[in-house]
Design an enzyme around this catalytic site. Sequence first.
Site, short mmCIF file in Angstrom:
data_model
loop_
_atom_site.label_atom_id
_atom_site.label_comp_id
_atom_site.label_asym_id
_atom_site.label_seq_id
_atom_site.Cartn_x
_atom_site.Cartn_y
_atom_site.Cartn_z
N ALA A 70 0.87 -1.17 0.00
CA ALA A 70 0.00 0.00 0.00
C ALA A 70 0.91 1.22 0.00
O ALA A 70 2.07 1.14 0.42
CB ALA A 70 -0.87 -0.01 1.25
N GLY A 116 0.56 -5.01 0.87
CA GLY A 116 -0.61 -5.06 -0.02
C GLY A 116 -0.30 -5.74 -1.35
O GLY A 116 -1.22 -6.25 -2.00
N GLU A 119 -0.61 -9.30 -0.60
CA GLU A 119 -2.04 -9.53 -0.34
C GLU A 119 -2.83 -9.55 -1.66
O GLU A 119 -3.76 -10.33 -1.82
CB GLU A 119 -2.56 -8.46 0.62
CG GLU A 119 -2.01 -8.66 2.03
CD GLU A 119 -2.31 -7.51 2.97
OE1 GLU A 119 -1.94 -6.37 2.63
OE2 GLU A 119 -2.91 -7.75 4.04
N GLU A 139 4.48 -5.32 7.35
CA GLU A 139 3.73 -4.25 8.02
C GLU A 139 4.19 -3.99 9.46
O GLU A 139 4.19 -2.85 9.92
CB GLU A 139 2.22 -4.56 8.02
CG GLU A 139 1.54 -4.33 6.67
CD GLU A 139 1.62 -5.52 5.73
OE1 GLU A 139 2.41 -6.46 5.99
OE2 GLU A 139 0.89 -5.50 4.73
#
Length: 264
Positions: A70, A116, A119, A139
Amino acid sequence: MTVEMALENITTEIKNDVLIITINRPDKLNALNKQTIEELHETFVDAENDKNIRALIITGSGQKAFVAGADIAEFANYSVEEGKQLSSIGHFKIFNFIENYSKPVIGAVNGFALGGGLELAMACHIRVASSNAKMGLPEVSLGVIPGYGGTQRLAQLVGKGKAFEMIVTADMVNAEDAYKWGLVNYVTTQEELLNKCFEITAKISTKSPVAVRTAIRVINAGFNNKQNGYEVEIEEFGKSFASGDFKEGVTAFLEKRKAQFPGN
Ligand code: COA
């Protein structure tokens, strides 16, 4: 297919009946910002109703990254409420959306797939990695946890023990280990990555669209704690007998010819 919105951060290309979506922010290692999430969502929505598209491949631009996570700069000053929103919108628009998509989606992991990015790859139905790929959920290094389904899907793919280790150490795994652990289905050279994906999509293209769509739904049902996968399977197996695809598939078999599935 017609993508009405102007796409800034992704490019799309159709090859035969496959839509290739490339996340295109190479200077930010294809990090997922809000705009990219929105564009991906719109592209997936658009492709869903296009009967000419039988499968999708998602990859990153450049030689270095699939998606490096992200966009950290974008969420740096978020509040609790904004953080929650970021996660839930992502789940809804992309990660759950892809997992439950009606056509197979292949993640072509061409480099870093972090946070992300991993993911996103894990939300895809199938993953193929190039040998330079590095995957991880870093993270906790930033003081957050994976928020786009990573805590759940990583454990589903590699088992709880490896998932705990990857998440709490933030370690990256290379393509070879990812393959050994079941995180990716195949490893290829960077040059061969898309060809390997096309090899898979070519098989899908000859199969019943209705049965493929149903199989995705039923496999996912087993991972949804509000559903009993076996019961859903029984229901959906029964429903298959009413489809035009079933009639054609069985008739073609008995007539010793290739099926031409109507897709209904
Ligand atoms: N969000 C925003 N920008 C990112 C990013 C992310 N997740 N990952 C990389 N970038 C940007 C960098 O800030 C840099 O931008 P700049 O040139 O404007 O400074 C650019 O992409 C290149 O990254 P850089 O860190 O210089 O490349 P590198 O080869 O030294 O390192 C990584 C590569 C992937 C190891 C490193 O970029 C990294 O750790 N990224 C963050 C990974 C992460 O924590 N993801 C989870 C987020 S929740």
